[in-house]
Design a protein around this motif. Structure first.
Motif, PDB file in Angstrom:
ATOM      1  N   GLY A   1       0.824  -1.203   0.000  1.00 15.66           N
ATOM      2  CA  GLY A   1       0.000   0.000   0.000  1.00 15.66           C
ATOM      3  C   GLY A   1       0.852   1.243   0.000  1.00 15.66           C
ATOM      4  O   GLY A   1       1.838   1.327  -0.725  1.00 15.66           O
ATOM      5  N   CYS A   2       0.488   2.198   0.828  1.00 19.39           N
ATOM      6  CA  CYS A   2       1.227   3.464   0.883  1.00 19.39           C
ATOM      7  C   CYS A   2       2.646   3.261   1.382  1.00 19.39           C
ATOM      8  O   CYS A   2       2.927   2.374   2.167  1.00 19.39           O
ATOM      9  CB  CYS A   2       0.520   4.452   1.801  1.00 19.39           C
ATOM     10  SG  CYS A   2      -1.023   5.101   1.149  1.00 19.39           S
ATOM     11  N   ALA A   3       3.523   4.146   0.948  1.00 21.94           N
ATOM     12  CA  ALA A   3       4.888   4.135   1.449  1.00 21.94           C
ATOM     13  C   ALA A   3       4.936   4.695   2.861  1.00 21.94           C
ATOM     14  O   ALA A   3       4.031   5.401   3.287  1.00 21.94           O
ATOM     15  CB  ALA A   3       5.789   4.967   0.539  1.00 21.94           C
ATOM     16  N   THR A   4       5.979   4.363   3.592  1.00 18.17           N
ATOM     17  CA  THR A   4       6.172   4.942   4.912  1.00 18.17           C
ATOM     18  C   THR A   4       6.502   6.417   4.768  1.00 18.17           C
ATOM     19  O   THR A   4       7.363   6.782   3.986  1.00 18.17           O
ATOM     20  CB  THR A   4       7.335   4.225   5.629  1.00 18.17           C
ATOM     21  OG1 THR A   4       7.034   2.845   5.703  1.00 18.17           O
ATOM     22  CG2 THR A   4       7.531   4.774   7.029  1.00 18.17           C
ATOM     23  N   PRO A   5       5.835   7.299   5.505  1.00 11.10           N
ATOM     24  CA  PRO A   5       6.059   8.731   5.308  1.00 11.10           C
ATOM     25  C   PRO A   5       7.314   9.246   5.991  1.00 11.10           C
ATOM     26  O   PRO A   5       7.702   8.782   7.047  1.00 11.10           O
ATOM     27  CB  PRO A   5       4.813   9.362   5.939  1.00 11.10           C
ATOM     28  CG  PRO A   5       4.459   8.393   7.009  1.00 11.10           C
ATOM     29  CD  PRO A   5       4.786   7.022   6.469  1.00 11.10           C
TER      30      PRO A   5
ATOM     31  N   PHE B   1      -3.381   0.884 -13.752  1.00 12.19           N
ATOM     32  CA  PHE B   1      -2.684  -0.384 -13.907  1.00 12.19           C
ATOM     33  C   PHE B   1      -1.308  -0.148 -14.502  1.00 12.19           C
ATOM     34  O   PHE B   1      -1.060   0.849 -15.185  1.00 12.19           O
ATOM     35  CB  PHE B   1      -3.482  -1.365 -14.775  1.00 12.19           C
ATOM     36  CG  PHE B   1      -3.911  -0.825 -16.111  1.00 12.19           C
ATOM     37  CD1 PHE B   1      -3.084  -0.919 -17.226  1.00 12.19           C
ATOM     38  CD2 PHE B   1      -5.158  -0.230 -16.259  1.00 12.19           C
ATOM     39  CE1 PHE B   1      -3.491  -0.427 -18.454  1.00 12.19           C
ATOM     40  CE2 PHE B   1      -5.569   0.274 -17.482  1.00 12.19           C
ATOM     41  CZ  PHE B   1      -4.733   0.174 -18.585  1.00 12.19           C
ATOM     42  N   GLY B   2      -0.392  -1.072 -14.210  1.00 14.06           N
ATOM     43  CA  GLY B   2       0.960  -0.942 -14.727  1.00 14.06           C
ATOM     44  C   GLY B   2       1.924  -1.841 -13.987  1.00 14.06           C
ATOM     45  O   GLY B   2       1.557  -2.557 -13.046  1.00 14.06           O
ATOM     46  N   LEU B   3       3.173  -1.800 -14.432  1.00 12.91           N
ATOM     47  CA  LEU B   3       4.220  -2.600 -13.817  1.00 12.91           C
ATOM     48  C   LEU B   3       4.601  -2.030 -12.454  1.00 12.91           C
ATOM     49  O   LEU B   3       4.546  -0.822 -12.231  1.00 12.91           O
ATOM     50  CB  LEU B   3       5.455  -2.626 -14.722  1.00 12.91           C
ATOM     51  CG  LEU B   3       5.287  -3.348 -16.063  1.00 12.91           C
ATOM     52  CD1 LEU B   3       6.446  -3.021 -16.993  1.00 12.91           C
ATOM     53  CD2 LEU B   3       5.196  -4.855 -15.843  1.00 12.91           C
TER      54      LEU B   3
ATOM     55  N   SER C   1       0.360   9.310  -3.211  1.00 12.79           N
ATOM     56  CA  SER C   1       0.244   9.490  -4.653  1.00 12.79           C
ATOM     57  C   SER C   1       0.039   8.107  -5.264  1.00 12.79           C
ATOM     58  O   SER C   1       0.383   7.087  -4.653  1.00 12.79           O
ATOM     59  CB  SER C   1       1.495  10.153  -5.237  1.00 12.79           C
ATOM     60  OG  SER C   1       2.618   9.315  -5.081  1.00 12.79           O
ATOM     61  N   VAL C   2      -0.507   8.061  -6.458  1.00 16.30           N
ATOM     62  CA  VAL C   2      -0.830   6.776  -7.081  1.00 16.30           C
ATOM     63  C   VAL C   2       0.416   5.894  -7.212  1.00 16.30           C
ATOM     64  O   VAL C   2       0.344   4.671  -7.054  1.00 16.30           O
ATOM     65  CB  VAL C   2      -1.479   7.005  -8.462  1.00 16.30           C
ATOM     66  CG1 VAL C   2      -1.603   5.700  -9.228  1.00 16.30           C
ATOM     67  CG2 VAL C   2      -2.858   7.638  -8.282  1.00 16.30           C
ATOM     68  N   LYS C   3       1.568   6.502  -7.476  1.00 12.59           N
ATOM     69  CA  LYS C   3       2.775   5.699  -7.672  1.00 12.59           C
ATOM     70  C   LYS C   3       3.145   4.898  -6.426  1.00 12.59           C
ATOM     71  O   LYS C   3       3.833   3.881  -6.515  1.00 12.59           O
ATOM     72  CB  LYS C   3       3.945   6.578  -8.094  1.00 12.59           C
ATOM     73  CG  LYS C   3       4.445   7.528  -7.040  1.00 12.59           C
ATOM     74  CD  LYS C   3       5.623   8.344  -7.560  1.00 12.59           C
ATOM     75  CE  LYS C   3       6.150   9.292  -6.480  1.00 12.59           C
ATOM     76  NZ  LYS C   3       7.283  10.096  -6.980  1.00 12.59           N
ATOM     77  N   ASP C   4       2.675   5.357  -5.235  1.00 10.90           N
ATOM     78  CA  ASP C   4       2.941   4.592  -4.015  1.00 10.90           C
ATOM     79  C   ASP C   4       2.361   3.189  -4.092  1.00 10.90           C
ATOM     80  O   ASP C   4       2.891   2.256  -3.489  1.00 10.90           O
ATOM     81  CB  ASP C   4       2.336   5.298  -2.794  1.00 10.90           C
ATOM     82  CG  ASP C   4       3.039   6.594  -2.456  1.00 10.90           C
ATOM     83  OD1 ASP C   4       4.264   6.654  -2.659  1.00 10.90           O
ATOM     84  OD2 ASP C   4       2.381   7.540  -2.018  1.00 10.90           O
ATOM     85  N   PHE C   5       1.271   3.043  -4.808  1.00  6.79           N
ATOM     86  CA  PHE C   5       0.603   1.748  -4.897  1.00  6.79           C
ATOM     87  C   PHE C   5       1.228   0.835  -5.949  1.00  6.79           C
ATOM     88  O   PHE C   5       0.807  -0.301  -6.118  1.00  6.79           O
ATOM     89  CB  PHE C   5      -0.884   1.956  -5.181  1.00  6.79           C
ATOM     90  CG  PHE C   5      -1.578   2.707  -4.082  1.00  6.79           C
ATOM     91  CD1 PHE C   5      -1.927   2.068  -2.905  1.00  6.79           C
ATOM     92  CD2 PHE C   5      -1.852   4.052  -4.200  1.00  6.79           C
ATOM     93  CE1 PHE C   5      -2.543   2.749  -1.873  1.00  6.79           C
ATOM     94  CE2 PHE C   5      -2.474   4.749  -3.179  1.00  6.79           C
ATOM     95  CZ  PHE C   5      -2.820   4.103  -2.009  1.00  6.79           C
ATOM     96  N   PHE C   6       2.233   1.345  -6.649  1.00  8.39           N
ATOM     97  CA  PHE C   6       2.953   0.541  -7.641  1.00  8.39           C
ATOM     98  C   PHE C   6       4.434   0.446  -7.262  1.00  8.39           C
ATOM     99  O   PHE C   6       5.296   0.282  -8.123  1.00  8.39           O
ATOM    100  CB  PHE C   6       2.799   1.160  -9.032  1.00  8.39           C
ATOM    101  CG  PHE C   6       1.409   1.040  -9.581  1.00  8.39           C
ATOM    102  CD1 PHE C   6       1.040  -0.034 -10.383  1.00  8.39           C
ATOM    103  CD2 PHE C   6       0.446   1.984  -9.264  1.00  8.39           C
ATOM    104  CE1 PHE C   6      -0.254  -0.158 -10.874  1.00  8.39           C
ATOM    105  CE2 PHE C   6      -0.853   1.880  -9.754  1.00  8.39           C
ATOM    106  CZ  PHE C   6      -1.203   0.807 -10.559  1.00  8.39           C
ATOM    107  N   THR C   7       4.707   0.549  -5.973  1.00  9.75           N
ATOM    108  CA  THR C   7       6.076   0.464  -5.473  1.00  9.75           C
ATOM    109  C   THR C   7       6.157  -0.636  -4.431  1.00  9.75           C
ATOM    110  O   THR C   7       5.357  -0.692  -3.507  1.00  9.75           O
ATOM    111  CB  THR C   7       6.502   1.804  -4.833  1.00  9.75           C
ATOM    112  OG1 THR C   7       6.363   2.845  -5.792  1.00  9.75           O
ATOM    113  CG2 THR C   7       7.954   1.732  -4.368  1.00  9.75           C
ATOM    114  N   LYS C   8       7.128  -1.529  -4.591  1.00 14.14           N
ATOM    115  CA  LYS C   8       7.334  -2.611  -3.640  1.00 14.14           C
ATOM    116  C   LYS C   8       8.822  -2.754  -3.352  1.00 14.14           C
ATOM    117  O   LYS C   8       9.660  -2.299  -4.121  1.00 14.14           O
ATOM    118  CB  LYS C   8       6.783  -3.940  -4.186  1.00 14.14           C
ATOM    119  CG  LYS C   8       5.263  -4.039  -4.180  1.00 14.14           C
ATOM    120  CD  LYS C   8       4.787  -5.355  -4.769  1.00 14.14           C
ATOM    121  CE  LYS C   8       5.122  -6.536  -3.898  1.00 14.14           C
ATOM    122  NZ  LYS C   8       4.301  -6.574  -2.653  1.00 14.14           N
TER     123      LYS C   8
END
Length: 236
Positions: A45-49, A154-156, A180-187
């Motif tokens: 989910g969200c990144a650590t702030p 959707f995306g990589l 931000s949306v990119k947080d949900f596509f970061t692992k």
């Protein structure tokens, strides 16, 4: 980039998806707590702030290894300073937000061996990633009778050494969402081998489409024959 999207799953779920368009869409809460160790990601989910003041100074931060990003004194919001020994953990809760996520693999050499590593025994292919995403969003919108509609991204997935999201709590220009949306596509990069491609579906909570609902569910079983149009068997 050429995509070859496959969903690793159990055989009975493959049949449901291909023949009925019946699939289960999880949420971030589910993947933070799922029993399957190969899939569980407590940071999902969200990144650590990381918190900033108006001058742009970092106040507090944290990474997944429980070690400080900065080893000097750390300023807290009331202007007091605290000194911590090098490497002492400083923990922060992630922003509380829960929405729907459907994860697949961009795998050009899918195999039963890979399926078994994830606790499954087969897989199917998504033949049209765009139309499939629209079908997911439409199906959820109908089930929830969404007043203000839904949005599907959707995306990589992008794999990084640590997940940090900068939040300026005093800035007038701070966005309404604490993400931000990119947080949900970061692992974290430890999941890099999964080559994940994901669908993230938000439900708007206002007519201006500036805020989203946070769901209190672990997932939803949906059934829509439209979904099956964009799936195909890749194994016998």
């Amino acid at each position: 980039m050429e995509l070859n999207l496959v969903k690793y799953c159990k055989t009975e779920h493959l049949v449901d998806a291909i023949e009925k368009g019946r699939i289960f869409i999880g949420t971030f809460d589910r993947y933070r707590q799922i029993e399957n160790e190969a899939l569980r990601d407590t940071e999902e989910g969200c990144a650590t702030p990381a918190i900033l003041n108006e001058q742009g100074d970092m106040l507090i931060s944290e990474n997944d290894n429980d070690t400080l990003l900065a080893y000097s004194s750390i300023k807290i919001t009331n202007e007091w300073k605290i000194n911590l020994p090098k490497g002492m953990p400083l923990l922060l809760d992630q922003p509380s937000f829960n929405t729907f996520i459907y994860c697949v693999s961009n795998d050009h050499q899918p195999s039963i061996e890979k399926a078994k590593r994830l606790g499954y025994d087969t897989f199917f292919k998504i033949t049209d990633p765009v139309q499939f995403g629209r079908a997911l969003m439409s199906s959820l919108s109908q089930q929830y009778n969404s007043q203000f509609g839904m949005k599907c991204y959707f995306g990589l997935v992008n794999y990084v050494p640590r997940k940090i999201q900068v939040v300026n709590r005093q800035s007038k220009n701070r966005p309404i969402q604490s993400f931000s949306v990119k947080d949900f596509f970061t692992k974290h990069e430890r999941f890099r081998e999964d080559r994940e491609f994901r669908y993230v579906i938000f439900e708007y909570s206002n007519s201006g489409h500036t805020e989203y609902n946070s769901f209190k569910v672990y997932g939803k079983l949906i059934e829509n024959i439209e979904i099956s149009k964009y799936l195909s068997r890749t194994t016998k």
